[in-house]
Design a protein around this motif. Sequence first.
Motif, PDB file in Angstrom:
ATOM      1  N   ILE A  24      -6.267  -3.929   1.004  1.00 19.00           N
ATOM      2  CA  ILE A  24      -6.916  -3.915  -0.300  1.00 19.00           C
ATOM      3  C   ILE A  24      -7.845  -5.108  -0.400  1.00 19.00           C
ATOM      4  O   ILE A  24      -7.458  -6.249  -0.103  1.00 19.00           O
ATOM      5  N   ARG A  25      -9.089  -4.827  -0.809  1.00 14.56           N
ATOM      6  CA  ARG A  25     -10.058  -5.897  -1.077  1.00 14.56           C
ATOM      7  C   ARG A  25     -10.162  -6.050  -2.591  1.00 14.56           C
ATOM      8  O   ARG A  25     -10.390  -5.082  -3.303  1.00 14.56           O
ATOM      9  N   PHE A  26      -9.969  -7.263  -3.044  1.00  9.84           N
ATOM     10  CA  PHE A  26     -10.035  -7.558  -4.470  1.00  9.84           C
ATOM     11  C   PHE A  26     -11.417  -8.087  -4.833  1.00  9.84           C
ATOM     12  O   PHE A  26     -12.136  -8.614  -3.982  1.00  9.84           O
ATOM     13  N   ARG A  33      -3.464  -7.215   3.658  1.00 14.79           N
ATOM     14  CA  ARG A  33      -2.803  -6.088   4.316  1.00 14.79           C
ATOM     15  C   ARG A  33      -1.356  -6.036   3.832  1.00 14.79           C
ATOM     16  O   ARG A  33      -0.645  -7.047   3.847  1.00 14.79           O
ATOM     17  N   TYR A  34      -0.945  -4.853   3.422  1.00 16.95           N
ATOM     18  CA  TYR A  34       0.431  -4.577   3.025  1.00 16.95           C
ATOM     19  C   TYR A  34       0.950  -3.531   3.996  1.00 16.95           C
ATOM     20  O   TYR A  34       0.240  -2.563   4.285  1.00 16.95           O
ATOM     21  N   ASP A  35       2.174  -3.722   4.502  1.00 13.87           N
ATOM     22  CA  ASP A  35       2.691  -2.752   5.462  1.00 13.87           C
ATOM     23  C   ASP A  35       4.206  -2.626   5.338  1.00 13.87           C
ATOM     24  O   ASP A  35       4.794  -3.126   4.368  1.00 13.87           O
ATOM     25  N   ASP A  68       3.717 -10.518  -1.968  1.00 12.84           N
ATOM     26  CA  ASP A  68       4.526 -10.038  -0.838  1.00 12.84           C
ATOM     27  C   ASP A  68       3.663  -9.167   0.076  1.00 12.84           C
ATOM     28  O   ASP A  68       3.882  -7.983   0.222  1.00 12.84           O
ATOM     29  N   TYR A  69       2.658  -9.786   0.687  1.00 11.53           N
ATOM     30  CA  TYR A  69       1.756  -9.080   1.596  1.00 11.53           C
ATOM     31  C   TYR A  69       2.062  -9.490   3.029  1.00 11.53           C
ATOM     32  O   TYR A  69       2.659 -10.538   3.278  1.00 11.53           O
ATOM     33  N   ALA A  70       1.632  -8.664   3.961  1.00 16.52           N
ATOM     34  CA  ALA A  70       1.873  -8.944   5.378  1.00 16.52           C
ATOM     35  C   ALA A  70       0.885  -9.970   5.920  1.00 16.52           C
ATOM     36  O   ALA A  70       1.238 -10.802   6.758  1.00 16.52           O
ATOM     37  N   ALA A  71      -0.379  -9.900   5.461  1.00 20.31           N
ATOM     38  CA  ALA A  71      -1.401 -10.831   5.954  1.00 20.31           C
ATOM     39  C   ALA A  71      -2.558 -10.932   4.978  1.00 20.31           C
ATOM     40  O   ALA A  71      -2.931  -9.940   4.353  1.00 20.31           O
ATOM     41  N   ARG A  72      -3.128 -12.114   4.891  1.00 18.02           N
ATOM     42  CA  ARG A  72      -4.377 -12.307   4.163  1.00 18.02           C
ATOM     43  C   ARG A  72      -5.484 -12.239   5.200  1.00 18.02           C
ATOM     44  O   ARG A  72      -5.463 -12.973   6.191  1.00 18.02           O
ATOM     45  N   LEU A  73      -6.433 -11.333   4.989  1.00 19.32           N
ATOM     46  CA  LEU A  73      -7.461 -11.101   6.008  1.00 19.32           C
ATOM     47  C   LEU A  73      -8.722 -11.910   5.779  1.00 19.32           C
ATOM     48  O   LEU A  73      -9.447 -12.194   6.714  1.00 19.32           O
ATOM     49  N   SER A  74      -9.028 -12.217   4.541  1.00 23.07           N
ATOM     50  CA  SER A  74     -10.237 -13.019   4.275  1.00 23.07           C
ATOM     51  C   SER A  74     -10.120 -13.724   2.966  1.00 23.07           C
ATOM     52  O   SER A  74      -9.267 -13.437   2.165  1.00 23.07           O
TER      53      SER A  74
END
Length: 74
Positions: A24-26, A33-35, A68-74
């Motif tokens: 999801i891009r905010f 990334r949520y998984d 509670d996300y798996a990774a911050r991408l940017s």
Amino acid sequence: MKRYGAARDSGVAAYDVGPGWIVIRFHHGGSYRYDESHPGAEHVLEMQRLADAGEGLNTYINRFVREDYAARLS
């Protein structure tokens, strides 16, 4: 990434989905990334459903997932 349906009235700008994950891009610029590992398969499935429906995703994230996300991408 697909533009989120309620993007004007939501903190969510766009999203991308795959088996067991959603990115999801905010509007504030971050992508997350949520998984299945974080926040879990049940939440990911609901987030995918809401993303495709084009409404309710930002509210769901704020209520049930938060950071509670798996990774911050940017």
